[in-house]
Design an enzyme around this catalytic site. Structure first.
Site, PDB file in Angstrom:
ATOM      1  N   CYS A   1      -6.000   2.622  -3.815  1.00  0.00           N
ATOM      2  CA  CYS A   1      -5.233   2.689  -3.282  1.00  0.00           C
ATOM      3  C   CYS A   1      -6.392   3.810  -3.097  1.00  0.00           C
ATOM      4  O   CYS A   1      -6.121   5.293  -3.359  1.00  0.00           O
ATOM      5  CB  CYS A   1      -4.110   3.132  -3.639  1.00  0.00           C
ATOM      6  SG  CYS A   1      -2.874   4.019  -2.601  1.00  0.00           S
TER       7      CYS A   1
ATOM      8  N   CYS B   1       0.713  -1.398  -0.035  1.00  0.00           N
ATOM      9  CA  CYS B   1      -0.122  -0.044   0.084  1.00  0.00           C
ATOM     10  C   CYS B   1       1.126   1.371   0.187  1.00  0.00           C
ATOM     11  O   CYS B   1       0.708   1.430   0.929  1.00  0.00           O
ATOM     12  CB  CYS B   1      -0.819   0.013   1.424  1.00  0.00           C
ATOM     13  SG  CYS B   1      -2.391   1.116   0.812  1.00  0.00           S
TER      14      CYS B   1
END
Length: 427
Positions: free
Chosen positions: A356, A178
């Protein structure tokens, strides 16, 4: 042997009940659990086993909000037995070696388990120790990290205790899971200090080893506007190499001038650790030169061993490592394995989709979605580079529900069907 406790939850034995399984899954994270659920429906629960040492399964995307004080850590955790598909064997052990030439793996205590098909979902390893002064530096106040269950609550404490000075947020010189998370906590911190009247006393710095704020231009442009508007300093090609927690000093190397360092005093420090492949994969026959599982980027089938497959953070797929990527990969891998089991060539192709949700405030998110070529691959018929309250609620409330109740049960293969409907005109 595996037993079932009250509410049908597993109380599994520590070692393998059998020495052979038709499908063996290494890793009980997002990729491993969702694939074991899918494989159970293909070959039967008794023919599937998952190797996972941890007693607790975490929904890690929530840790951004835990570090920012918007969610409790407990909300991200469930017993591993409760997410293991019913009837699937949970081998509560650690993989110590892989021998794909003999279709087997070795576990702790020299236990050997053989397989017909192997799915590797071992995730990514955190390496705080590669920064001088860590992890022992976390015993001091004013330093935290949203990437570890042991340090995420320290981020919230450091945020609350902030008085005045530098607030530094870092991004390491390695692949990370991430890639947006290191700056999400920065935006939450800025919003918190604004709300509590401390913003004018905070000099907020994002020290990143990268040369850009984000890898996809559309979203990078939007983030740079926010950074400018909120008066945040960004230092590129700047890598954290040492933390002197007793003095509240962080040392950064200038990657354009190797060996040249700069020391910053901090009142708050958020560390994103260097990351890399799990140790068991380094120099393994299934891995590339660096240690990532070497799979075909479209089918997720291993490049050299046709009965071996990889999913998620441990692979060398050239896309961002996120839970959303795992969701999209799981749908493709499911189709790939189905065809391989029938001695047919895989046809379904993974396009590198990942997502994201860039949290930019306590009620706003930019939903970044993109593919292998770093081009936007958006689900909704709106400009997703804009901050939206609806996307925040999707991140904070809908996605955890979808994770526990759809992805881990093998029913969620990413947003492709929604995108298809949108493009067909169902808007």
């Amino acid at each position: 042997m595996q037993k079932t406790g009250w509410l049908g939850l597993h109380t599994a034995a520590r070692c393998a009940a059998k020495d052979y399984y038709e499908v063996l899954v290494l890793g009980g994270g997002a990729g491993g659990i969702t694939m074991s659920a899918r494989m159970k429906r293909k070959v039967g629960a008794e023919n599937v086993a998952v190797v996972e040492p941890s007693k607790t399964h975490y929904y890690q995307p929530l840790w951004t909000l835990v570090g920012g004080g918007a969610k409790q850590l407990a909300a991200s955790a469930r017993p591993t037995g409760s997410v293991m598909p019913r009837g699937v064997e949970w081998i509560q052990s650690r993989v110590t070696a892989l021998d794909p030439d003999k279709n087997c793996v070795w576990l702790e205590n020299d236990t050997k388990v053989s397989y017909k098909y192997l799915i590797i979902a071992l995730g990514i390893s955190l390496h705080y120790e590669k920064i001088k002064g860590l992890p022992e530096g976390f015993h001091h106040p004013k330093i935290g990290s949203n990437y570890s269950v042991h340090t995420v609550e320290k981020t919230w404490k450091a945020l609350q205790d902030f008085k005045e000075g530098n607030a530094i947020f870092t991004f390491p010189n390695t692949p990370v899971k991430c890639a947006g998370a290191p700056q999400k906590i920065m935006y939450l911190s800025e919003a918190y200090w604004r709300k509590t009247g401390k913003r004018s006393k905070a000099n907020i710095m994002f020290n990143t080893s990268l040369g850009v704020i984000f890898g996809v231009k559309k979203y990078a442009d939007a983030l740079l506007e926010i950074i400018k508007e909120r008066n945040i300093a960004v230092n590129y090609k700047c890598n954290l190499v040492e933390v002197r927690a007793d003095k509240q000093e962080a040392v950064f190397e200038n990657l354009d001038k190797p060996g040249v360092t700069e020391v910053h005093q901090y009142e708050m420090l958020h560390v994103t650790p260097p990351m890399g492949p799990p140790d068991v994969l380094i120099n393994s026959p299934v891995s590339d030169a660096i240690g990532w599982v070497d799979v075909d980027k479209e089918t997720l089938q291993h490049k050299r061993y046709p009965n071996v497959f990889g999913i998620g953070d441990c692979t060398n797929l050239p896309t961002s490592r996120t839970a959303a990527a795992v969701a999209a990969q799981s749908g493709v891998l499911d189709k790939t394995i189905s065809l391989v089991m029938k001695n047919q060539l895989p046809t379904k192709k993974y396009d590198g989709y990942t997502s994201c949700p860039l949290v930019t405030a306590y009620n706003k998110v930019i939903l970044a979605e993109f593919d292998y070529s770093a081009q936007p691959l958006e689900t909704f018929p709106i400009d997703q580079s804009k901050e939206r309250i609806t996307m925040y609620h999707m991140k904070a409330d809908m996605m955890p529900f979808l994770y526990w109740n759809a992805l881990l049960k093998g029913y969620w293969g990413g947003p492709a069907p929604i995108r298809k409907l949108m493009h067909l005109g169902f808007k």
